[in-house]
Design an enzyme around this catalytic site. Structure first.
Site, PDB file in Angstrom:
ATOM      1  N   TYR A  98      52.210 -26.830  33.969  1.00  0.00           N
ATOM      2  CA  TYR A  98      53.472 -26.891  34.705  1.00  0.00           C
ATOM      3  C   TYR A  98      53.192 -26.528  36.152  1.00  0.00           C
ATOM      4  CZ  TYR A  98      58.171 -25.688  36.314  1.00  0.00           C
ATOM      5  OH  TYR A  98      59.340 -25.628  37.026  1.00  0.00           O
ATOM      6  N   GLU A 104      59.119 -30.686  40.972  1.00  0.00           N
ATOM      7  CA  GLU A 104      58.672 -30.146  39.693  1.00  0.00           C
ATOM      8  C   GLU A 104      57.834 -31.192  38.965  1.00  0.00           C
ATOM      9  OE1 GLU A 104      60.973 -27.580  36.461  1.00  0.00           O
ATOM     10  OE2 GLU A 104      61.348 -29.713  36.214  1.00  0.00           O
TER      11      GLU A 104
END
Ligand code: GDP
Ligand code: MN
Length: 393
Positions: free
Chosen positions: A109, A197
């Site tokens: 991530y 993101e």
């Protein structure tokens, strides 16, 4: 403003970030040429909606044949996809991204965002990327790594080293990560983004870093500087009432409660919402009609609030500093006459010509409840909403 995955990936690619090759389609008959362009024998079909959680909701399909791609496309196109982020009504799927498949070794991530507490841009990373990142953040926050960028210093090599070691990358991958952070940081600043993101950022079986998913949120207040980005807006993914409000220059945000609020001034609107809560109610929206509002804007705002089926009572709280309360009262009366009013309306006016405004409302034959103070207004509107709800509308 949110961008779609394919738009975000386009920006990433323009900044030299590795993304899978992909083609978007808006109709079934575009699928064959998309597959011909991509080549290969396996593809990933991804619904383009402004919500994450698509993987778990059937919006990301690994297809092993052209037939499977067609089936997935036929199932998704034109439907609404409900994910844990989309709200219960889901979001319309008008476009799919078809991509080549990626051989995944690890799912990481990585995000760039504004750390408001530190007033700095920050990178957030985790070795536990993929579809359960919210769960990771909630139950094992120590697995989320943070590296802040001091604005005067800019991005430094240690940012990448720190995150890279934390992610368990090898030296070559750490260099690739440093390069990636530089590209993301530049894109973040150049586009006035609020969030970039990448989840998952994958380590491929060959050891390369590839952005398998991407979400970019742009700062609305800076969009005027980016006409090309503004053109990427997809109104079909946005709350229709919020879009309507924007067209009338009203600051409107849809909320979950049942009490519609119309207030002039953002601070007063916040205070009004607090008081509604304090009296046991729940606001259906935040709405600031602006300091120098007019009767017409009040009427538009009123229609907007009443178009929300959740609304069971309306609270109007206007402080007449620049505006005159008698003009506001006229606007309210005009709006109430124009729309079919099925819910009670509580009005509190204060300031210039407040007495005259309240008198006009009281003298009219309209079912408007007036209140002398904000507290009294909140009390009355919460009671009125309970009554409407009790009538089982
Ligand atoms: P989201 O659920 O909306 O965040 O959608 P993502 O784009 O993140 O996709 C969800 C999951 O699908 C990813 O975490 C991957 O595990 C999987 N996925 C997506 N693309 C590929 C691919 O090319 N190959 C494989 N094997 N899995 C993929
Ligand atoms: Mn994702």
């Amino acid at each position: 403003m949110n961008l779609h995955e394919h738009q975000s990936k386009q920006l990433l690619a323009e900044h030299g970030v590795a993304v899978p090759r992909g083609v978007t389609v808006a109709a079934l008959d575009e699928v064959p040429s998309a597959l011909a362009t991509l080549g290969g024998a396996r593809w990933v079909v991804k619904a383009q909606v402004h919500a994450g959680g698509r993987g778990k909701a059937g919006g990301v399909v690994l297809a092993e044949s052209p037939q499977r791609v067609r089936e997935a496309a036929a199932r998704l196109l034109g439907e609404r996809l409900v994910t844990h982020q989309s709200g219960p009504a889901g979001l319309p799927v008008t476009r799919l991204l078809i991509e080549e498949t990626t051989a995944i070794a690890r799912e990481l991530y990585l995000a760039v965002l504004v750390d408001r507490e530190a007033r700095q841009v920050a990178f957030m990373a985790s070795a536990a990327g993929g579809m359960d990142i919210e769960e990771v953040a909630a139950s094992t926050p120590e697995r989320i790594l943070l590296a802040r960028v001091a604005p005067a210093m800019g991005l430094q090599p240690w940012h990448g080293r720190r995150l890279g070691y934390g992610l368990g990358l090898d030296p070559e991958q750490i260099r690739a990560l440093q390069d990636l952070l530089g590209r993301l940081y530049r894109l973040f600043l150049e586009s006035d983004a609020a969030l970039i993101e990448i989840n998952p950022l994958v380590v491929t079986e060959a050891g390369a870093l590839v952005a398998l998913d991407a979400k970019i949120v742009l700062d609305d207040n800076a969009l005027y500087r980016h006409p090309a980005l503004l053109a990427l807006r997809d109104a079909s993914q946005e709350d229709a009432r919020e879009a309507e409000a924007r067209a009338h220059d009203l600051n409107y945000i849809s909320l979950d409660g049942n009490i519609g609020c119309m207030v002039n001034g953002a601070g007063l609107a916040m205070a009004t919402m607090d008081l509604v809560k304090l009296h046991g109610g729940a606001p259906a929206n935040f709405l600031d009609v602006g300091g120098g509002t007019t009767a017409e804007r009040v009427a538009e705002a009123f229609k907007l609030i009443l178009s929300d089926p959740k609304v069971e009572a309306v609270l109007v709280n206007i402080f007449g500093g620049i505006v005159r309360c008698d003009l506001i009262a006229a606007g309210i009366m005009q709006a109430v006459r124009e729309v079919h009013l099925a819910v009670p309306v509580v009005v509190r006016l204060e300031g210039t010509n407040a007495a005259a405004g309240l008198e006009m409302l009281a003298a009219s034959d309209l079912p408007i409840i007036t209140a002398a103070s904000l507290s009294e207004a909140a009390d009355k509107v919460v009671a009125a909403a309970r009554e409407t709800a009790g009538e089982g509308r």
